[in-house]
Design an enzyme around this catalytic site. Structure first.
Site, short mmCIF file in Angstrom:
data_model
loop_
_atom_site.label_atom_id
_atom_site.label_comp_id
_atom_site.label_asym_id
_atom_site.label_seq_id
_atom_site.Cartn_x
_atom_site.Cartn_y
_atom_site.Cartn_z
CG ASP A 94 -0.37 -9.45 -3.28
OD1 ASP A 94 -0.81 -8.86 -4.34
OD2 ASP A 94 0.59 -8.96 -2.40
CD GLU A 102 5.73 -8.50 -5.90
OE1 GLU A 102 5.86 -7.87 -6.84
OE2 GLU A 102 4.39 -8.40 -5.39
CD GLU A 154 -4.44 -6.73 -1.77
OE1 GLU A 154 -4.61 -6.53 -0.37
OE2 GLU A 154 -5.05 -6.34 -2.49
CG HIS A 159 -4.97 0.73 -5.23
ND1 HIS A 159 -5.16 -0.73 -4.97
CD2 HIS A 159 -3.68 0.73 -5.15
CE1 HIS A 159 -4.00 -0.99 -4.84
NE2 HIS A 159 -3.15 -0.38 -5.04
NE ARG A 208 -11.58 -5.60 -2.08
CZ ARG A 208 -11.46 -5.69 -3.12
NH1 ARG A 208 -10.29 -5.25 -3.80
NH2 ARG A 208 -12.60 -5.88 -4.05
CG HIS A 257 -7.88 1.95 -8.53
ND1 HIS A 257 -9.08 1.37 -8.92
CD2 HIS A 257 -7.00 0.83 -8.41
CE1 HIS A 257 -8.78 0.08 -9.07
NE2 HIS A 257 -7.59 -0.29 -8.69
C1 UD1 Z 1 -6.76 -5.27 -7.47
C2 UD1 Z 1 -5.85 -6.13 -6.27
C3 UD1 Z 1 -5.05 -5.55 -5.70
C4 UD1 Z 1 -4.27 -4.62 -6.33
C5 UD1 Z 1 -4.84 -3.80 -7.26
C6 UD1 Z 1 -4.11 -3.12 -8.18
C7 UD1 Z 1 -7.44 -8.12 -5.62
C8 UD1 Z 1 -8.46 -8.40 -4.36
N1 UD1 Z 1 -7.07 -7.00 -5.60
O1 UD1 Z 1 -7.51 -4.27 -6.40
O2 UD1 Z 1 -4.24 -6.32 -4.71
O3 UD1 Z 1 -3.26 -4.06 -5.76
O4 UD1 Z 1 -5.71 -4.47 -7.97
O5 UD1 Z 1 -4.56 -1.88 -8.89
O6 UD1 Z 1 -6.79 -8.91 -6.30
N2 UD1 Z 1 -12.24 -1.01 -12.17
C9 UD1 Z 1 -12.35 -0.51 -13.42
N3 UD1 Z 1 -11.51 -0.71 -14.57
C10 UD1 Z 1 -10.16 -1.24 -14.30
C11 UD1 Z 1 -9.95 -1.70 -13.02
C12 UD1 Z 1 -10.80 -1.50 -11.93
O7 UD1 Z 1 -13.31 0.18 -13.41
O8 UD1 Z 1 -9.53 -1.46 -15.10
C13 UD1 Z 1 -12.92 -0.93 -10.79
C14 UD1 Z 1 -14.14 -1.70 -10.99
O9 UD1 Z 1 -15.23 -1.03 -10.66
C15 UD1 Z 1 -13.74 -2.95 -10.24
C16 UD1 Z 1 -12.92 -2.18 -9.03
O10 UD1 Z 1 -12.36 -1.14 -9.80
O11 UD1 Z 1 -14.82 -3.54 -9.68
C17 UD1 Z 1 -12.21 -2.80 -8.10
O12 UD1 Z 1 -11.39 -3.71 -8.98
P1 UD1 Z 1 -10.64 -4.95 -8.27
O13 UD1 Z 1 -9.52 -5.72 -9.11
O14 UD1 Z 1 -11.55 -5.95 -7.77
O15 UD1 Z 1 -9.89 -4.57 -7.00
P2 UD1 Z 1 -8.68 -3.51 -6.88
O16 UD1 Z 1 -9.04 -2.49 -6.09
O17 UD1 Z 1 -8.48 -2.74 -8.32
N1 UDP Z 2 0.80 2.75 -12.35
C1 UDP Z 2 0.43 3.28 -13.65
N2 UDP Z 2 -0.23 4.27 -13.65
C2 UDP Z 2 -0.79 4.66 -12.65
C3 UDP Z 2 -0.61 4.35 -11.26
C4 UDP Z 2 0.30 3.34 -11.08
O1 UDP Z 2 1.06 2.65 -14.60
O2 UDP Z 2 -1.77 5.95 -12.76
C5 UDP Z 2 2.01 1.69 -12.10
C6 UDP Z 2 3.05 1.91 -11.08
O3 UDP Z 2 4.18 2.28 -11.72
C7 UDP Z 2 3.33 0.44 -10.63
C8 UDP Z 2 1.80 -0.20 -10.59
O4 UDP Z 2 0.96 0.51 -11.50
O5 UDP Z 2 4.07 -0.43 -11.52
C9 UDP Z 2 1.32 -0.25 -9.22
O6 UDP Z 2 -0.09 -0.62 -9.30
P1 UDP Z 2 -1.00 -0.43 -8.22
O7 UDP Z 2 -0.70 0.74 -7.47
O8 UDP Z 2 -2.44 -0.31 -8.85
O9 UDP Z 2 -1.03 -1.86 -7.40
P2 UDP Z 2 -0.25 -2.46 -6.19
O10 UDP Z 2 1.21 -2.36 -6.75
O11 UDP Z 2 -0.54 -1.72 -5.28
O12 UDP Z 2 -0.60 -3.82 -6.30
#
Ligand code: UD1
Ligand code: UDP
Length: 371
Positions: free
Chosen positions: A94, A116, A130, A207, A209, A240
């Site tokens: 999602d 999923e 999501e 993490h 939103r 995160h």
């Molecule tokens: C995204 C997904 C969420 C998922 C999550 C898993 C959307 C809208 N959100 O949220 O559904 O649960 O990923 O973790 O698709 N950033 C880094 N390095 C990284 C990753 C993120 O610096 O490797 C920082 C950046 O500043 C980025 C911010 O995190 O802009 C947010 O990343 P984003 O993918 O937009 O949202 P998530 O909260 O990670």
């Molecule tokens: N995970 C990981 N390292 C971490 C935290 C989580 O590998 O430090 C893994 C966790 O085992 C799970 C996935 O990341 O499989 C979940 O990711 P996240 O919580 O970012 O996203 P969501 O599942 O909420 O979309």
């Protein structure tokens, strides 16, 4: 048959890893389009599971907003899709990457399979965005790979044709099985690396939103109050990389000593640290799915969940984000509740979900790709 896997975040990569290898090992022409919605957190997973993307779109910007992320993705993903013209596109879950992959596939009249599928809270603002993403993908997808009966029934209730819904389990269990089978010997060493072997610790991740800001502060206040009363306990928090999330964690836990704040862990390390924890507190989707397999009591830091199976299995409790409820449930885990919640019971499949997806694709290939 040419299959495009489109994904861009950590959890999607974990949940697509087995699909990728299963398709590849069965001589399917599979190409990976990594949107790069995440950067470091995605690369960790790609390295561990030895996935080399065919396209890396490197889309991530610090503090990216939803609309700008979506618009940048649409153009870049479309360039690849127009070039490759896949027979089938598979997206997972999602995220914005999954939504855009499905949307652009649809615009180009390519059948989309949704892995999923059918998870719902019923509240379009939770999780945000999501819940909307998965409903929008559902509207576009030709086939819905649903993890559980609950998910199948959600789709049936929304009027989807039952012939296009397949209950296959969740690929997260495929990933867990792979880790257990192939990397087991590493687990003890990892606990040592983080100096956790003899420590009793609670593992926390947050993490989402809808939890940014005040809800996160409330959770941390409640947890801190409990931890201050229990001097033998540590809090391990792999943070995160989003600065919005990290700033709040650092501020709220600044003067608390028994905290171990670390960068996101590589998947293998994270599973190990989950396995060694006293209990888990999280708003993560994937962690809610993994915890029942490990028999780890999990307090879900959200008001709604699309994963009622973990709650029915008894491993998870949905506790919201108020500091009082957080404190109350942490304390409750000192009693009988802990034992009740510690029974391993995995409602998410047998670890063969990706094989079921492969079988389905093979059958449809024989029928001339009428997905
Ligand atoms: C995204 C997904 C969420 C998922 C999550 C898993 C959307 C809208 N959100 O949220 O559904 O649960 O990923 O973790 O698709 N950033 C880094 N390095 C990284 C990753 C993120 O610096 O490797 C920082 C950046 O500043 C980025 C911010 O995190 O802009 C947010 O990343 P984003 O993918 O937009 O949202 P998530 O909260 O990670
Ligand atoms: N995970 C990981 N390292 C971490 C935290 C989580 O590998 O430090 C893994 C966790 O085992 C799970 C996935 O990341 O499989 C979940 O990711 P996240 O919580 O970012 O996203 P969501 O599942 O909420 O979309």
């Amino acid at each position: 048959m040419k299959v495009g896997l489109i994904f861009g975040t950590r959890p999607e990569a974990i949940k697509m890893a087995a699909v990728y290898h299963t398709l590849k090992n069965n001589s399917i022409d599979v190409k990976v389009i990594s949107t790069g919605q995440h950067k470091e957190m995605l690369y960790q997973v790609l390295d561990l599971f030895e996935i080399k993307p065919d396209y890396e779109l490197e889309i991530m910007k610090d503090g990216q907003g939803l609309a700008e992320l979506t618009s940048r993705l649409i153009e870049k993903v479309e360039n690849v899709i127009k070039k490759e013209m896949f027979d089938v596109i598979l997206v997972q879950g999602d995220t914005t990457s999954a939504f855009v992959g499905a949307l652009v596939g649809f615009y180009n009249k390519i059948p989309v399979g949704h892995i999923e599928a059918g998870l719902r809270t019923g509240d379009v603002y939770s999780p945000f965005p999501e819940e909307a993403n998965r409903k929008l993908i559902g509207n576009i997808a030709k086939v819905h790979f649903a993890p559980t009966d609950v998910n199948v029934n959600n789709l049936l209730r929304e009027g989807y044709n039952k012939e296009n819904i397949l209950k296959v389990g969740n690929t997260v269990i495929d990933a867990l099985c792979w880790v257990k089978e192939n990397k087991n010997s590493d687990l003890d060493r990892i606990k040592e690396k983080y100096n956790l072997k003899d420590k009793k610790y609670i593992l926390m991740t947050m993490h989402r939103r809808e939890n940014w800001g005040q809800p996160m502060r409330e959770v941390l206040k409640g947890a801190r109050k409990y931890l201050e009363e229990n001097k033998e306990l540590y809090l391990v928090f792999p943070m995160h990389l989003n600065p919005t999330v990290r700033d709040v964690i650092r501020e709220e836990l600044d003067s608390f000593e028994r905290k171990i704040l670390i960068d996101p862990l590589e998947y293998l390390e994270f599973i190990s640290i989950m396995d060694g924890s006293y209990f888990i507190m999280t708003d993560s989707g994937g962690v809610q799915e993994e915890a029942p397999s490990l028999g780890k009591p999990t307090l879900v830091l959200r008001d709604t969940t699309e994963r009622p199976e973990a709650i029915e299995a008894g491993t998870a409790k949905l506790i919201g984000t108020s500091s009082e409820e957080v404190y109350k449930y942490m304390k409750l885990l000192e009693g009988e509740l802990y034992e009740e919640m510690s029974k391993a019971n995995n409602p998410y499949g047998d670890g063969k979900t990706s094989e079921k997806i492969l079988d389905y694709l093979k059958i449809y290939k024989l029928r001339g790709l009428q997905l």
